[in-house]
Each structure stands twice: as structure tokens, then as C-alpha cells.
Design a protein around this motif. Structure first.
Motif, short mmCIF file in Angstrom:
data_model
loop_
_atom_site.label_atom_id
_atom_site.label_comp_id
_atom_site.label_asym_id
_atom_site.label_seq_id
_atom_site.Cartn_x
_atom_site.Cartn_y
_atom_site.Cartn_z
N SER A 196 16.52 22.72 -3.51
CA SER A 196 16.17 23.90 -4.77
C SER A 196 17.15 25.31 -4.15
O SER A 196 17.38 26.42 -4.17
CB SER A 196 14.00 24.51 -4.30
OG SER A 196 14.24 24.59 -2.98
N ILE A 255 10.30 15.41 -0.06
CA ILE A 255 10.19 17.00 -0.61
C ILE A 255 10.99 17.83 0.38
O ILE A 255 11.29 18.66 -0.24
CB ILE A 255 9.14 17.03 0.47
CG1 ILE A 255 7.09 16.63 -0.39
CG2 ILE A 255 8.59 18.50 0.47
CD1 ILE A 255 6.93 17.20 -1.00
N GLU A 256 11.03 17.26 1.47
CA GLU A 256 13.22 17.89 2.38
C GLU A 256 14.31 17.86 1.32
O GLU A 256 14.58 18.64 1.66
CB GLU A 256 12.72 17.39 3.36
CG GLU A 256 11.71 17.40 4.64
CD GLU A 256 11.60 16.91 5.74
OE1 GLU A 256 11.83 16.73 6.92
OE2 GLU A 256 12.42 15.12 5.50
N LEU A 291 10.32 25.87 -7.00
CA LEU A 291 9.25 25.12 -6.42
C LEU A 291 8.03 24.78 -6.75
O LEU A 291 7.02 24.72 -6.58
CB LEU A 291 9.06 25.51 -4.89
CG LEU A 291 10.67 25.33 -3.73
CD1 LEU A 291 10.80 25.60 -2.26
CD2 LEU A 291 10.85 23.72 -3.67
N LEU A 303 6.97 21.59 -7.82
CA LEU A 303 7.08 20.41 -7.21
C LEU A 303 6.13 19.61 -7.24
O LEU A 303 6.17 18.79 -7.31
CB LEU A 303 7.70 20.82 -5.29
CG LEU A 303 7.67 19.93 -4.91
CD1 LEU A 303 8.83 19.02 -5.14
CD2 LEU A 303 8.01 20.48 -3.10
N GLN A 309 13.44 19.94 -1.46
CA GLN A 309 13.75 21.89 -1.54
C GLN A 309 14.40 22.09 -0.63
O GLN A 309 14.74 23.00 -1.05
CB GLN A 309 12.75 21.50 0.53
CG GLN A 309 10.99 21.87 -0.34
CD GLN A 309 10.29 21.98 1.44
OE1 GLN A 309 11.03 21.16 2.43
NE2 GLN A 309 8.89 22.54 1.10
#
Length: 204
Positions: free
Chosen positions: A102, A95-96, A109, A112, A99
Motif C-alpha cells: 500500500s 498483513i505486513e 488500508l 484491508l 501494508q
């Protein structure tokens, strides 16, 4: 006729060796280009050259009728790259990492969670990337492509480290991207057989 992406009379040297010469291709929305050839024939180098990461000795690549050398930044904003090395930070979870990506490129997102679900990554979101298998990390790299708004997908050996289900999924994702008006350039040892207009470049 002006094609959205084209290469004209491309030539690349490596030292004293000519990897390839007189390579030509032309793609419009919804079309696929496959780059085929044995190891060392220059498949990755051709993709890197198209993306502007290598300079060709001769020839030119054009995007929407204009040489990409005239505006590299605009062209690169229209492409997303899947390379051998996925280029993520191993200490961050998926996830990190996504992000962070992005923030560097046009990406949504909102896509996502659907991308994570589609790629079977939902149970792995809290793990640092270094704990994921090579195939799982490859799926995270595919998620990056799904988040991107880029029209052109550049994929170097996209089936590497994936099991049969993962390879099937790659084919489905490419087909959906093309059906939505995207373009895709794929270098692969695997046969890429999709129900889409396909051109081939074969390197020796």
C-alpha cells in the motif's frame, strides 16, 4: 470512438519466432478481455506487453486515447497485476506484505480487513508467507488487487493453485470489479464465462 484501453496491430517476436501479429482489442469500463491459447502461444507475453514490461515489434497500446509509451507511469498507476509469481516477501506475514504494497501504490488500508475476511485469510494473518500454501498465497495476491484503486486488472492464470471455491471467488471478484466500472484482462486456460461484455484474443 475512443476506447479506454486498446491495442492496435500488435506484434511480438521471440528470437526468430513470431509469437503473434496483428492482435487488436478495445475495451471500455465494465468490459473483459480474455486471452486464450495453448502453452507457449504468448498469452503472458501479450499481458506483459500491454503492461509495458515488454516492447512490441509493431503496434501500439493506448489508454484513454493516448499511447501508453507517452506516459508509462500514469498508465501503470491505473493497473494492478496478478502474475504467476505473487512477488511478496516470504519472511513477512500477509498483513505486513499488504501494508508494504500500500506504500508503493494507491491503495486503501480501510479495505484491508474486509478483503482478508472475504478471501478467507483471517486465521492466517500472523504466519510468515512462506508457511502458506500456494493457494493461500494466491488469495493474498487477490487481496492486493482488492486494496488497489486501479481501474485495470491484469490477471495471468488467476485460477492457478485455487480449489473450486477459490476459482468461483475469482469469478465473483472480477464480476464485481467490472460492475463498478473497472476493466479486466485475463489470460487463462480455464473458460472465463461472466455476465459482462467480453472480447477474446485467441493466440495459436
Amino acid at each position: 470512438m475512443t476506447h479506454l484501453l486498446s491495442g492496435d496491430d500488435l506484434c511480438l517476436l521471440r528470437g526468430d519466432r513470431c509469437l503473434f501479429r496483428r492482435v487488436q482489442f478495445a475495451l471500455n469500463p465494465g468490459e473483459l478481455l480474455t486471452v486464450e491459447g495453448p502453452n507457449g502461444s504468448g498469452k503472458t507475453s501479450l499481458l506483459r506487453g500491454i503492461a509495458g514490461l515488454l516492447e512490441f515489434e509493431a503496434g501500439d497500446v493506448s489508454w484513454d486515447g493516448r499511447s501508453v509509451t507517452d506516459d508509462h507511469q500514469s498508465f501503470r498507476s491505473n493497473l494492478v497485476w496478478l502474475a504467476h509469481r505473487i512477488g511478496f516477501k516470504e519472511e513477512l506475514n500477509l498483513i505486513e506484505n499488504l501494508q508494504f504494497e500500500s506504500a508503493l501504490r494507491a491503495a486503501s488500508l480501510d479495505k484491508l480487513q474486509p478483503a482478508i475476511d472475504r478471501l478467507g485469510l483471517s486465521r492466517l494473518t500472523d504466519l510468515p508467507l512462506r508457511y502458506l500454501s500456494a493457494g493461500q498465497q494466491r488469495r493474498v495476491a487477490l487481496a492486493r488487487m482488492l486494496l488497489s484503486d486501479a481501474r485495470l486488472w491484469m490477471m495471468d492464470e488467476p485460477y492457478t493453485n485455487l480449489d473450486h471455491a477459490g476459482q468461483t471467488l475469482v469469478g465473483e471478484l472480477i464480476a464485481e470489479h467490472l460492475a463498478g466500472g473497472g476493466l479486466c484482462v485475463v489470460a487463462s486456460h480455464h473458460a472465463v464465462a461472466l455476465d459482462a461484455p467480453t472480447s477474446r484474443v485467441t493466440l495459436q
